[in-house]
Design an enzyme around this catalytic site. Structure first.
Site, PDB file in Angstrom:
ATOM      1  N   GLY A  40       0.804  -1.219   0.000  1.00 46.08           N
ATOM      2  CA  GLY A  40       0.000   0.000   0.000  1.00 46.08           C
ATOM      3  C   GLY A  40       0.836   1.269   0.000  1.00 46.08           C
ATOM      4  O   GLY A  40       1.684   1.456   0.867  1.00 46.08           O
ATOM      5  N   HIS A 140      -0.138  -1.703  -6.898  1.00 49.90           N
ATOM      6  CA  HIS A 140      -0.109  -2.127  -5.495  1.00 49.90           C
ATOM      7  C   HIS A 140      -1.484  -2.573  -5.007  1.00 49.90           C
ATOM      8  O   HIS A 140      -2.516  -2.209  -5.557  1.00 49.90           O
ATOM      9  CB  HIS A 140       0.415  -0.999  -4.596  1.00 49.90           C
ATOM     10  CG  HIS A 140      -0.586   0.076  -4.306  1.00 49.90           C
ATOM     11  ND1 HIS A 140      -1.419   0.042  -3.208  1.00 49.90           N
ATOM     12  CD2 HIS A 140      -0.884   1.224  -4.969  1.00 49.90           C
ATOM     13  CE1 HIS A 140      -2.186   1.129  -3.197  1.00 49.90           C
ATOM     14  NE2 HIS A 140      -1.882   1.861  -4.255  1.00 49.90           N
ATOM     15  N   CYS A 141      -1.438  -3.371  -3.932  1.00 50.00           N
ATOM     16  CA  CYS A 141      -2.646  -3.741  -3.199  1.00 50.00           C
ATOM     17  C   CYS A 141      -2.402  -3.358  -1.743  1.00 50.00           C
ATOM     18  O   CYS A 141      -1.976  -2.231  -1.478  1.00 50.00           O
ATOM     19  CB  CYS A 141      -2.976  -5.220  -3.386  1.00 50.00           C
ATOM     20  SG  CYS A 141      -1.635  -6.370  -3.001  1.00 50.00           S
ATOM     21  N   GLY A 142      -2.654  -4.266  -0.798  1.00 52.81           N
ATOM     22  CA  GLY A 142      -2.382  -3.953   0.592  1.00 52.81           C
ATOM     23  C   GLY A 142      -0.977  -4.341   0.993  1.00 52.81           C
ATOM     24  O   GLY A 142      -0.145  -3.505   1.337  1.00 52.81           O
ATOM     25  N   THR A 148      -1.273  -8.056  -6.066  1.00 51.28           N
ATOM     26  CA  THR A 148      -0.150  -7.537  -6.846  1.00 51.28           C
ATOM     27  C   THR A 148       0.678  -8.681  -7.406  1.00 51.28           C
ATOM     28  O   THR A 148       1.184  -8.612  -8.534  1.00 51.28           O
ATOM     29  CB  THR A 148       0.729  -6.622  -5.976  1.00 51.28           C
ATOM     30  OG1 THR A 148      -0.084  -5.559  -5.471  1.00 51.28           O
ATOM     31  CG2 THR A 148       1.872  -6.031  -6.773  1.00 51.28           C
TER      32      THR A 148
END
Length: 241
Positions: A40, A140-142, A148
């Site tokens: 993130g 991106h993700c978390g 990702t």
């Protein structure tokens, strides 16, 4: 190029690396400064955003769901465009009630089922990357490992990267995420995930290789919305002329 050299230090993020320098089947290498995978980015400090700019990032593709998005820790530079393309399809409870009920959701075990259930979502993400303005794209993700990781798998496969290189890239998240867990006061689940896979007689790297067996990524995604021109654009981004 050694894998460790691909790690990027952006203050406020922990699992950031360039997808350049990876070996392709034809003996080439992917280009540096084109696509970055990350955890993130809303936690980036002002220095972190400046590092992203200095790396050439001009587009951020955010894979998270609406309820995961929080206020940035520091102002996001105006020179960076953010595109929100949720990957999960979280409203499909039949799928997610099964996959999010245990450690499996933190492993590549769900990649192939997700691709088969929601191919149009992956196609939308890759379309956003292909059509991004000139400059590097940060996806991106978390945590930068799962969603990702799946997008990185698709991108690198389209670029002709060797499967073992894709698996090795995925494995690097296990080295970087403990620092993120510690900074956020969260439990480190790295060993939990490895143990879960070991009890199933496999590893994350082996699952990734199996995910690609018999899968024509270009055909699948083009059948669900990714234009042929966008496949070409992605390859141009990632590969040397």
């Amino acid at each position: 190029m050694q894998a460790v050299q691909r790690h990027l230090r952006w203050e406020g993020a922990f699992n950031v690396r360039d997808l350049g320098g990876l070996r392709t089947r034809d003996g080439g290498r992917t280009r540096c400064g084109r696509i970055v995978r990350a955890d993130g980015l809303d936690g980036l400090t002002a220095h972190g955003w400046q590092a992203a700019l200095a790396h050439g990032v001009r587009t951020v593709v955010d894979l998270r769901n609406d309820d995961e998005i929080v206020r940035d820790a520091a102002p996001r530079p105006r020179a960076i465009t953010t595109v929100h393309v949720p990957l999960d399809g979280i409203e499909d409870r039949e799928f997610w009630d099964a996959w999010s009920s245990g450690p499996q959701v933190g492993t590549p075990l769900y990649f192939r089922p997700h691709l088969e259930r929601f191919p149009e979502r992956s196609a939308r993400v890759l379309t956003a990357i292909a059509r991004a303005e000139p400059g590097a794209v940060a996806v991106h993700c978390g945590s930068g490992r799962d969603r990702t990781g799946m997008v990185a798998l698709l991108l690198l496969t389209l670029a002709g990267v060797e499967p073992d290189e894709i698996a090795a890239d995925y494995a690097l998240s296990a080295e970087r995420l403990p620092a993120r867990y510690a900074a956020r006061g969260e439990d480190d689940i790295t060993a939990v995930l490895a143990t879960f896979l070991a009890r199933r007689g496999t590893t994350a790297e082996r699952v990734l290789s199996e995910t690609l067996e018999g899968l024509d990524v270009a055909d699948l995604l083009q059948a669900h919305g990714l234009a042929a021109a966008d496949v070409d654009a992605l390859r141009r981004r990632l590969l040397a002329p």
